[in-house]
Write a protein that holds these residues in place. Structure first.
Motif, mmCIF file in Angstrom:
data_model
loop_
_atom_site.group_PDB
_atom_site.id
_atom_site.type_symbol
_atom_site.label_atom_id
_atom_site.label_comp_id
_atom_site.label_asym_id
_atom_site.label_seq_id
_atom_site.Cartn_x
_atom_site.Cartn_y
_atom_site.Cartn_z
ATOM 1 N N GLU A 295 0.810 -1.225 0.000
ATOM 2 C CA GLU A 295 0.000 0.000 0.000
ATOM 3 C C GLU A 295 0.840 1.270 0.000
ATOM 4 O OE1 GLU A 295 1.322 -0.240 4.211
ATOM 5 O OE2 GLU A 295 0.839 -1.692 2.634
ATOM 6 N N PHE A 296 2.160 1.123 0.070
ATOM 7 C CA PHE A 296 3.028 2.282 0.310
ATOM 8 C C PHE A 296 2.816 3.425 -0.676
ATOM 9 C CE2 PHE A 296 6.982 4.274 -1.245
ATOM 10 C CZ PHE A 296 7.179 5.180 -0.203
ATOM 11 N N THR A 297 2.892 3.150 -1.980
ATOM 12 C CA THR A 297 2.842 4.232 -2.966
ATOM 13 C C THR A 297 1.538 5.002 -2.880
ATOM 14 O OG1 THR A 297 4.333 3.059 -4.485
ATOM 15 C CG2 THR A 297 2.957 4.798 -5.421
ATOM 16 N N ASP A 298 0.412 4.306 -2.802
ATOM 17 C CA ASP A 298 -0.879 4.987 -2.729
ATOM 18 C C ASP A 298 -1.000 5.807 -1.447
ATOM 19 O OD1 ASP A 298 -1.670 4.000 -5.158
ATOM 20 O OD2 ASP A 298 -2.788 2.311 -4.311
ATOM 21 N N THR A 299 -0.543 5.229 -0.336
ATOM 22 C CA THR A 299 -0.643 5.936 0.942
ATOM 23 C C THR A 299 0.219 7.186 0.953
ATOM 24 O OG1 THR A 299 -1.104 3.867 2.123
ATOM 25 C CG2 THR A 299 -0.327 5.732 3.441
ATOM 26 N N MET A 300 1.482 7.029 0.546
ATOM 27 C CA MET A 300 2.388 8.169 0.568
ATOM 28 C C MET A 300 1.956 9.241 -0.426
ATOM 29 S SD MET A 300 4.998 9.634 1.943
ATOM 30 C CE MET A 300 5.896 8.369 2.871
ATOM 31 N N ALA A 301 1.516 8.838 -1.610
ATOM 32 C CA ALA A 301 1.053 9.815 -2.595
ATOM 33 C C ALA A 301 -0.138 10.600 -2.057
ATOM 34 C CB ALA A 301 0.686 9.118 -3.901
ATOM 35 N N GLY A 302 -1.025 9.931 -1.333
ATOM 36 C CA GLY A 302 -2.164 10.623 -0.735
ATOM 37 C C GLY A 302 -1.730 11.640 0.305
ATOM 38 N N TRP A 303 -0.763 11.273 1.125
ATOM 39 C CA TRP A 303 -0.242 12.213 2.120
ATOM 40 C C TRP A 303 0.418 13.421 1.457
ATOM 41 C CZ3 TRP A 303 2.300 7.878 5.532
ATOM 42 C CH2 TRP A 303 1.334 7.368 6.421
ATOM 43 N N LEU A 304 1.157 13.178 0.372
ATOM 44 C CA LEU A 304 1.804 14.288 -0.329
ATOM 45 C C LEU A 304 0.768 15.231 -0.940
ATOM 46 C CD1 LEU A 304 4.736 12.433 -2.156
ATOM 47 C CD2 LEU A 304 4.963 14.069 -0.278
ATOM 48 N N ARG A 305 -0.251 14.666 -1.571
ATOM 49 C CA ARG A 305 -1.283 15.495 -2.203
ATOM 50 C C ARG A 305 -2.038 16.347 -1.181
ATOM 51 N NH1 ARG A 305 -2.356 10.865 -5.310
ATOM 52 N NH2 ARG A 305 -4.129 10.348 -3.954
ATOM 53 N N SER A 306 -2.296 15.759 -0.019
ATOM 54 C CA SER A 306 -3.067 16.475 1.001
ATOM 55 C C SER A 306 -2.226 17.464 1.788
ATOM 56 C CB SER A 306 -3.699 15.470 1.971
ATOM 57 O OG SER A 306 -2.706 14.867 2.784
ATOM 58 N N GLY A 307 -0.905 17.365 1.663
ATOM 59 C CA GLY A 307 -0.022 18.217 2.443
ATOM 60 C C GLY A 307 0.290 17.667 3.820
ATOM 61 N N ALA A 308 -0.194 16.452 4.131
ATOM 62 C CA ALA A 308 0.090 15.836 5.428
ATOM 63 C C ALA A 308 1.567 15.492 5.558
ATOM 64 C CB ALA A 308 -0.767 14.579 5.613
ATOM 65 N N ILE A 309 2.203 15.155 4.444
ATOM 66 C CA ILE A 309 3.643 14.902 4.398
ATOM 67 C C ILE A 309 4.278 15.957 3.492
ATOM 68 C CG2 ILE A 309 5.465 13.323 3.635
ATOM 69 C CD1 ILE A 309 4.157 12.247 6.080
ATOM 70 N N ARG A 310 5.348 16.542 3.980
ATOM 71 C CA ARG A 310 6.043 17.581 3.231
ATOM 72 C C ARG A 310 7.455 17.101 2.888
ATOM 73 N NH1 ARG A 310 6.859 23.915 5.092
ATOM 74 N NH2 ARG A 310 8.506 24.435 3.592
ATOM 75 N N GLU A 311 7.873 17.343 1.653
ATOM 76 C CA GLU A 311 9.240 17.030 1.224
ATOM 77 C C GLU A 311 10.064 18.310 1.133
ATOM 78 O OE1 GLU A 311 9.738 13.553 -1.826
ATOM 79 O OE2 GLU A 311 8.162 14.887 -2.543
ATOM 80 N N GLU A 312 11.313 18.216 1.539
ATOM 81 C CA GLU A 312 12.278 19.286 1.319
ATOM 82 C C GLU A 312 13.460 18.695 0.559
ATOM 83 O OE1 GLU A 312 12.549 22.507 1.876
ATOM 84 O OE2 GLU A 312 10.661 22.847 2.952
ATOM 85 N N PHE A 313 13.871 19.376 -0.504
ATOM 86 C CA PHE A 313 15.009 18.919 -1.296
ATOM 87 C C PHE A 313 16.167 19.900 -1.158
ATOM 88 C CE2 PHE A 313 11.429 16.922 -3.580
ATOM 89 C CZ PHE A 313 11.848 15.601 -3.513
ATOM 90 N N ASN A 314 17.327 19.359 -0.859
ATOM 91 C CA ASN A 314 18.575 20.118 -0.879
ATOM 92 C C ASN A 314 19.140 19.935 -2.282
ATOM 93 O OD1 ASN A 314 20.998 21.409 -0.218
ATOM 94 N ND2 ASN A 314 21.900 19.522 0.581
ATOM 95 N N LEU A 315 18.760 20.828 -3.194
ATOM 96 C CA LEU A 315 19.001 20.616 -4.615
ATOM 97 C C LEU A 315 20.284 21.310 -5.079
ATOM 98 C CD1 LEU A 315 17.838 19.356 -7.205
ATOM 99 C CD2 LEU A 315 16.636 21.520 -7.608
ATOM 100 N N HIS A 316 21.128 20.549 -5.774
ATOM 101 C CA HIS A 316 22.331 21.073 -6.410
ATOM 102 C C HIS A 316 22.136 20.968 -7.925
ATOM 103 C CE1 HIS A 316 24.854 20.827 -2.637
ATOM 104 N NE2 HIS A 316 23.808 20.084 -2.317
ATOM 105 N N SER A 317 22.861 21.782 -8.670
ATOM 106 C CA SER A 317 22.715 21.798 -10.126
ATOM 107 C C SER A 317 24.064 21.597 -10.798
ATOM 108 C CB SER A 317 22.112 23.127 -10.592
ATOM 109 O OG SER A 317 20.804 23.289 -10.079
ATOM 110 N N GLY A 318 24.085 20.698 -11.775
ATOM 111 C CA GLY A 318 25.272 20.490 -12.584
ATOM 112 C C GLY A 318 25.987 19.189 -12.277
ATOM 113 N N PHE A 319 26.475 18.531 -13.321
ATOM 114 C CA PHE A 319 27.139 17.228 -13.167
ATOM 115 C C PHE A 319 28.368 17.329 -12.264
ATOM 116 C CE2 PHE A 319 29.697 13.594 -14.749
ATOM 117 C CZ PHE A 319 28.777 12.579 -14.528
ATOM 118 N N ASP A 320 29.075 18.438 -12.320
ATOM 119 C CA ASP A 320 30.283 18.597 -11.516
ATOM 120 C C ASP A 320 29.983 18.802 -10.037
ATOM 121 O OD1 ASP A 320 31.955 18.274 -13.702
ATOM 122 O OD2 ASP A 320 32.013 20.420 -14.151
ATOM 123 N N GLN A 321 28.707 18.944 -9.687
ATOM 124 C CA GLN A 321 28.334 19.144 -8.290
ATOM 125 C C GLN A 321 27.941 17.847 -7.579
ATOM 126 O OE1 GLN A 321 28.649 22.115 -6.584
ATOM 127 N NE2 GLN A 321 29.766 22.514 -8.499
#
Length: 346
Positions: A295-321
């Protein structure tokens, strides 16, 4: 599906160049350029867009037994990625499809179509397949539910709470009605763990009086300790564990740089708590638990859509990074899941 089964694309990739003696450094990695092989039936050629850098790779840099074979000098660096299909030799995919694959630290990857997972934009943004909907998210979900078995009203403590897995563990536990206390490094991270991820409290392990502050944040003791760190953090949690507490051991990042010289008395003290408090302690690797939670994908996707679970990305750009992002992640830099974007989707 396209019918082009060969290509002449040149491919930059990272390889393992030197085994570290202590901390990993940029000198442990090298870049090479390769020519991609012709596709065989059942394969797809993918252009990597986002690369994941993960702590487990540090364990593979040691020449010792672990849950996966150690890296060999000259070996291509593995890793998960979200990619776009360039050419397909399998009817399941066509050019332009977005997929989650084990694409490695490289610009292009040839993989078996059967091993690729289609990225569904209706569920979440593509990066989520490297975060909450990917291995990271399932590690948090499967480890907490299968081993931690939290119950509403219990106290769950999460080390590395500002990191990719820890931040999700705490949010999942909150969805299950638990009091959640995080442990992170520095007052800014601790404040964000509470404000951004909804933890009830977060304690700075670098601050003086850490053990006392942790005890104050857990007035009813600790029922589940999700272990990502080890070392002095784990030592501070152990006296707070309630009878029959559960400890999912996901990682021990405090030891990943090859620290040695374990104090035998510390081990004796640890085992005393295991016995006296009747603790359940289990290490796990993510693929141990996949069959437990369809059930993981459906459950987690539902939490993401509702805002119950929030993701934060520490995003870098470029192959050399890629390497700087990995080394920074090991030192606790950034907040949330570390990704490197190396190309734009088309």
């Amino acid at each position: 599906m396209t019918n082009v089964l060969t290509n002449t694309l040149k491919n930059r990739q990272y390889v393992f160049a030197a085994r570290p003696e202590d901390e990993a450094t940029a000198g442990c990695f090298g870049q090479v350029e390769t020519v991609l092989p012709a596709l065989k039936p059942g394969q797809i050629l993918c252009r990597n867009l986002w690369l994941s850098v993960d702590p487990y790779l540090r364990l593979k840099m040691h020449d010792r037994e672990s849950y996966t074979p150690p890296l060999q000098i000259g070996e291509a660096i593995p890793g998960n990625s979200v990619a776009q299909v360039v050419t397909s030799a399998d009817p399941a995919f066509e050019a332009g499809d977005m997929v989650a694959i084990s694409g490695g630290w490289q610009e292009y990857a040839v993989v078996r179509a059967a091993h690729a997972k289609r990225v569904d934009p209706a569920l979440s943004r593509p990066q989520s397949w490297l975060g909450a909907l990917g291995m990271t998210g399932f590690t948090a979900y499967g480890g907490l539910l299968s081993i931690g078995q939290p119950k509403a009203g219990e106290t769950v403590v999460v080390s590395a709470a500002a990191g990719a897995v820890g931040s999700l563990v705490g949010q999942i536990a909150r969805q299950l009605g638990c009091r959640v206390v995080g442990i992170a490094g520095g007052p800014e991270k601790c404040a964000r763990v509470v404000a951004d991820f909804g933890f009830d409290a977060c304690v700075d392990y670098r601050a003086e009086g850490f053990a006392g502050a942790l005890a104050a944040a857990c007035p009813k003791g600790v029922d589940v300790y999700f272990e990502n760190v080890g070392g002095k953090v784990a030592a501070a949690v152990m006296p707070l564990l309630n009878m029959f507490a559960r400890i999912p051991v996901c990682g021990l990042i405090s030891q990943y740089d090859g620290q040695s010289g374990t104090d035998p008395k510390a081990l004796e003290e640890f085992m005393r708590w295991v016995l006296v408090r009747r603790l359940t302690l289990r290490g796990f690797i993510v693929y141990d638990l996949y069959q437990n939670h369809p059930e993981f994908t459906d459950t987690m996707a539902g939490w993401l859509r509702s805002g119950a679970i929030r993701e934060e990305f520490n995003l870098h750009s470029g192959f050399d990074q890629v390497v700087p992002a990995f080394l920074g992640m090991l030192k606790g830099a950034g907040f949330g899941k570390t990704l490197v974007q190396i190309a734009e989707p088309v």
